[in-house]
Write an enzyme that holds these catalytic residues in place. Structure first.
Site, mmCIF file in Angstrom:
data_model
loop_
_atom_site.group_PDB
_atom_site.id
_atom_site.type_symbol
_atom_site.label_atom_id
_atom_site.label_comp_id
_atom_site.label_asym_id
_atom_site.label_seq_id
_atom_site.Cartn_x
_atom_site.Cartn_y
_atom_site.Cartn_z
ATOM 1 N N GLY A 237 0.777 -1.253 0.000
ATOM 2 C CA GLY A 237 0.000 0.000 0.000
ATOM 3 C C GLY A 237 0.798 1.286 0.000
ATOM 4 O O GLY A 237 0.289 2.321 -0.427
ATOM 5 N N GLU B 230 4.299 3.844 5.821
ATOM 6 C CA GLU B 230 3.061 3.058 5.758
ATOM 7 C C GLU B 230 1.959 3.880 5.086
ATOM 8 O O GLU B 230 1.993 5.114 5.087
ATOM 9 C CB GLU B 230 2.685 2.662 7.200
ATOM 10 C CG GLU B 230 1.438 1.844 7.373
ATOM 11 C CD GLU B 230 1.473 0.464 6.713
ATOM 12 O OE1 GLU B 230 1.525 0.416 5.470
ATOM 13 O OE2 GLU B 230 1.379 -0.552 7.435
ATOM 14 N N ASP B 231 0.980 3.178 4.518
ATOM 15 C CA ASP B 231 -0.142 3.891 3.893
ATOM 16 C C ASP B 231 -1.169 4.356 4.932
ATOM 17 O O ASP B 231 -1.616 5.492 4.918
ATOM 18 C CB ASP B 231 -0.822 3.028 2.812
ATOM 19 C CG ASP B 231 -1.242 1.647 3.319
ATOM 20 O OD1 ASP B 231 -0.921 1.287 4.476
ATOM 21 O OD2 ASP B 231 -1.892 0.910 2.548
ATOM 22 N N ASP C 37 -4.364 1.562 11.175
ATOM 23 C CA ASP C 37 -5.747 1.250 11.500
ATOM 24 C C ASP C 37 -5.772 0.739 12.948
ATOM 25 O O ASP C 37 -5.809 1.520 13.891
ATOM 26 C CB ASP C 37 -6.222 0.213 10.480
ATOM 27 C CG ASP C 37 -7.702 -0.062 10.529
ATOM 28 O OD1 ASP C 37 -8.449 0.810 10.971
ATOM 29 O OD2 ASP C 37 -8.120 -1.162 10.112
ATOM 30 N N LYS D 51 -6.245 6.275 11.213
ATOM 31 C CA LYS D 51 -7.642 6.067 11.631
ATOM 32 C C LYS D 51 -7.621 5.787 13.127
ATOM 33 O O LYS D 51 -7.746 4.631 13.554
ATOM 34 C CB LYS D 51 -8.181 4.815 10.935
ATOM 35 C CG LYS D 51 -9.146 5.042 9.807
ATOM 36 C CD LYS D 51 -9.805 3.705 9.469
ATOM 37 C CE LYS D 51 -9.824 3.439 8.006
ATOM 38 N NZ LYS D 51 -10.413 2.137 7.650
ATOM 39 N N PHE E 71 -13.787 3.106 5.023
ATOM 40 C CA PHE E 71 -12.815 2.355 4.218
ATOM 41 C C PHE E 71 -12.421 3.183 3.002
ATOM 42 O O PHE E 71 -13.265 3.551 2.191
ATOM 43 C CB PHE E 71 -13.381 0.998 3.793
ATOM 44 C CG PHE E 71 -12.294 0.063 3.373
ATOM 45 C CD1 PHE E 71 -11.637 -0.718 4.313
ATOM 46 C CD2 PHE E 71 -11.888 0.003 2.047
ATOM 47 C CE1 PHE E 71 -10.590 -1.558 3.933
ATOM 48 C CE2 PHE E 71 -10.844 -0.829 1.654
ATOM 49 C CZ PHE E 71 -10.198 -1.613 2.600
ATOM 50 N N ARG F 157 -5.833 0.767 -6.377
ATOM 51 C CA ARG F 157 -4.544 1.326 -5.946
ATOM 52 C C ARG F 157 -4.080 2.465 -6.848
ATOM 53 O O ARG F 157 -3.332 3.338 -6.430
ATOM 54 C CB ARG F 157 -3.451 0.247 -5.955
ATOM 55 C CG ARG F 157 -3.578 -0.820 -4.890
ATOM 56 C CD ARG F 157 -2.279 -1.617 -4.800
ATOM 57 N NE ARG F 157 -2.411 -2.873 -4.100
ATOM 58 C CZ ARG F 157 -2.331 -3.034 -2.765
ATOM 59 N NH1 ARG F 157 -2.140 -1.991 -1.999
ATOM 60 N NH2 ARG F 157 -2.447 -4.219 -2.220
HETATM 61 P P1 IMP Z 1 -3.469 -2.314 11.009
HETATM 62 O O1 IMP Z 1 -2.513 -3.408 11.381
HETATM 63 O O2 IMP Z 1 -4.882 -2.650 11.424
HETATM 64 O O3 IMP Z 1 -3.050 -0.963 11.487
HETATM 65 O O4 IMP Z 1 -3.569 -2.409 9.451
HETATM 66 C C1 IMP Z 1 -3.014 -1.548 8.573
HETATM 67 C C2 IMP Z 1 -3.238 -2.108 7.186
HETATM 68 O O5 IMP Z 1 -4.633 -2.418 6.977
HETATM 69 C C3 IMP Z 1 -2.892 -1.093 6.145
HETATM 70 O O6 IMP Z 1 -1.536 -1.170 5.766
HETATM 71 C C4 IMP Z 1 -3.839 -1.432 5.020
HETATM 72 O O7 IMP Z 1 -3.264 -2.428 4.206
HETATM 73 C C5 IMP Z 1 -5.057 -2.029 5.697
HETATM 74 N N1 IMP Z 1 -6.151 -1.031 5.836
HETATM 75 C C6 IMP Z 1 -6.680 -0.557 6.971
HETATM 76 N N2 IMP Z 1 -7.671 0.330 6.725
HETATM 77 C C7 IMP Z 1 -7.755 0.435 5.387
HETATM 78 C C8 IMP Z 1 -8.586 1.222 4.496
HETATM 79 O O8 IMP Z 1 -9.440 2.034 4.893
HETATM 80 N N3 IMP Z 1 -8.363 1.048 3.162
HETATM 81 C C9 IMP Z 1 -7.429 0.190 2.677
HETATM 82 N N4 IMP Z 1 -6.631 -0.553 3.461
HETATM 83 C C10 IMP Z 1 -6.793 -0.445 4.808
#
Ligand code: IMP
Length: 183
Positions: free
Chosen positions: A47, A102-103, A106, A134, A155, A168
């Protein structure tokens, strides 16, 4: 510049121009804060690839580029330690200033585990930059040193972010219509 419309996107959160302006600010901050250091930008695949490509071209100090990839197994689990590294960095990181790119943050599980993994390699430091945050979804405490935009619990796709490997390539960040992932 006109915005390509896309039927699965309910609204645009950040336009390409808004992203470009913010990326420049972030790159400027990194160039100042890490001046004189031996920096490696580490993109978290997949991402972050668009963000990293734009960010590194606005950074005015020398940096190396590397990548990691990981997959979380047991995604529904609330416990940590469920990250598997599917691609490690290729170059030397010991003694260097690492910036994980990182993108989106979450739940925080991915970055928390990745940061611990990188710290185990005895670098000089590990910092984190994420284009999006987020915070309402956070399960794991993780310090994100640089954040592009803080967004609500929706999302989002585009500018590198996907749903099922789609979207993407969109130049903007948009909110995906819930019916796309509720299908
Ligand atoms: P975390 O481990 O829950 O913080 O996950 C982060 C990863 O979840 C990111 O690198 C994304 O690949 C994916 N992700 C979380 N929220 C979104 C979203 O709103 N759109 C797309 N990918 C997301």
């Amino acid at each position: 510049m006109s915005m390509p419309s896309y039927p699965d996107i309910s609204r645009v959160l950040y336009t390409a121009q808004e992203i470009e302006d913010r990326v420049k600010e972030l790159a400027h901050a990194i160039s100042q804060d890490f001046s004189g250091q031996d920096v490696v930008l580490i993109g978290v695949l997949r991402g972050s690839f668009v963000f990293l490509a734009d960010l590194c071209r606005q950074i005015s100090i020398p940096v190396a580029i590397d990548f990691v990839a990981c997959s979380s197994y047991g995604a529904s689990s609330v416990s940590g330690g469920n990250l598997s590294i599917t691609k490690d960095v290729s170059g030397v990181v010991q003694g260097r200033s690492l910036i994980l790119v990182e993108d989106i943050v979450d739940t925080g599980l991915t970055l928390r585990e990745l940061k611990l993994f990188m710290e185990s390699k005895q670098p000089h430091s590990v910092h984190i930059i994420s284009l999006l945050d987020k915070p309402s979804r956070r399960k794991m405490e993780v310090t994100v040193d640089y954040i592009g935009f803080t967004i609500p619990d929706e999302f989002v796709v585009g500018y590198g972010l996907d749903y099922d490997e789609r979207f993407r390539h969109l130049p903007y960040i948009g909110v995906l219509k819930p019916e796309v992932y509720n299908k």
